[in-house]
Motif scaffolding. Structure first.
Motif, short mmCIF file in Angstrom:
data_model
loop_
_atom_site.label_atom_id
_atom_site.label_comp_id
_atom_site.label_asym_id
_atom_site.label_seq_id
_atom_site.Cartn_x
_atom_site.Cartn_y
_atom_site.Cartn_z
N SER A 3 0.85 -1.19 0.00
CA SER A 3 0.00 0.00 0.00
C SER A 3 0.88 1.24 0.00
N LYS A 4 0.28 2.37 -0.31
CA LYS A 4 1.01 3.64 -0.33
C LYS A 4 0.11 4.70 0.27
N GLY A 5 0.62 5.42 1.26
CA GLY A 5 -0.14 6.48 1.91
C GLY A 5 -0.06 7.79 1.14
N GLY A 56 -3.05 2.51 -8.21
CA GLY A 56 -4.32 3.10 -7.81
C GLY A 56 -4.27 4.60 -8.02
N THR A 57 -5.44 5.22 -8.13
CA THR A 57 -5.53 6.64 -8.44
C THR A 57 -5.91 7.46 -7.20
N PHE A 58 -5.10 8.48 -6.91
CA PHE A 58 -5.48 9.51 -5.94
C PHE A 58 -6.13 10.62 -6.75
N GLN A 59 -7.31 11.05 -6.32
CA GLN A 59 -8.03 12.09 -7.06
C GLN A 59 -8.61 13.10 -6.08
N THR A 78 1.51 1.09 -5.83
CA THR A 78 1.57 0.69 -4.43
C THR A 78 2.82 -0.13 -4.11
N MET A 79 3.43 -0.71 -5.10
CA MET A 79 4.61 -1.54 -4.89
C MET A 79 5.87 -0.66 -4.76
#
Length: 117
Positions: A3-5, A56-59, A78-79
């Motif tokens: 995961s990525k914050g 994944g997309t941050f929007q 995320t990797m």
């Protein structure tokens, strides 16, 4: 699961304005005026479709009196934590958006996304 914050700082100074922040599986909406917010969203592999899809997309969207006035997004792996694509892909530090100088989000080319007023 990898995961990525995403760390987000926001402030609304315009009456009738609303900020919507989202990643797969999670959305935060802010509409309080003159309040600084610090939020953290997590782009998590378990919320992404596909066995080998790690992006994944941050929007974020800015809505004023029911009308969308700004919408920006960036795809995050995320990797690796790297930026994959999006309007501001390829820049070390880029503003993702600002309306009336009331808030500013930045993308940091290092392994995290940061916001700054």
């Amino acid at each position: 699961m990898p995961s990525k914050g995403v760390q987000i700082y926001s402030y609304i100074a315009v009456p009738g304005a609303q900020i919507e922040l989202s990643v797969p599986g999670q959305t935060i909406t802010r509409d309080e005026q003159r309040v600084f917010h610090q939020d953290r969203l997590e782009i998590d592999k378990r919320n992404l479709q596909g066995t080998f899809n790690f992006t994944g997309t941050f929007q974020f969207r800015v809505i004023h009196n029911g009308q969308e006035i700004a919408k920006e997004s960036v795809d995050v792996n995320t990797m690796t934590g790297g930026l994959e694509s999006g309007k501001n892909y390829g820049s070390d530090v880029q503003s993702l958006g600002s309306t009336d100088g009331s808030r500013n989000h930045e993308v940091d080319g290092r392994p995290s996304l940061k916001g700054n007023k």
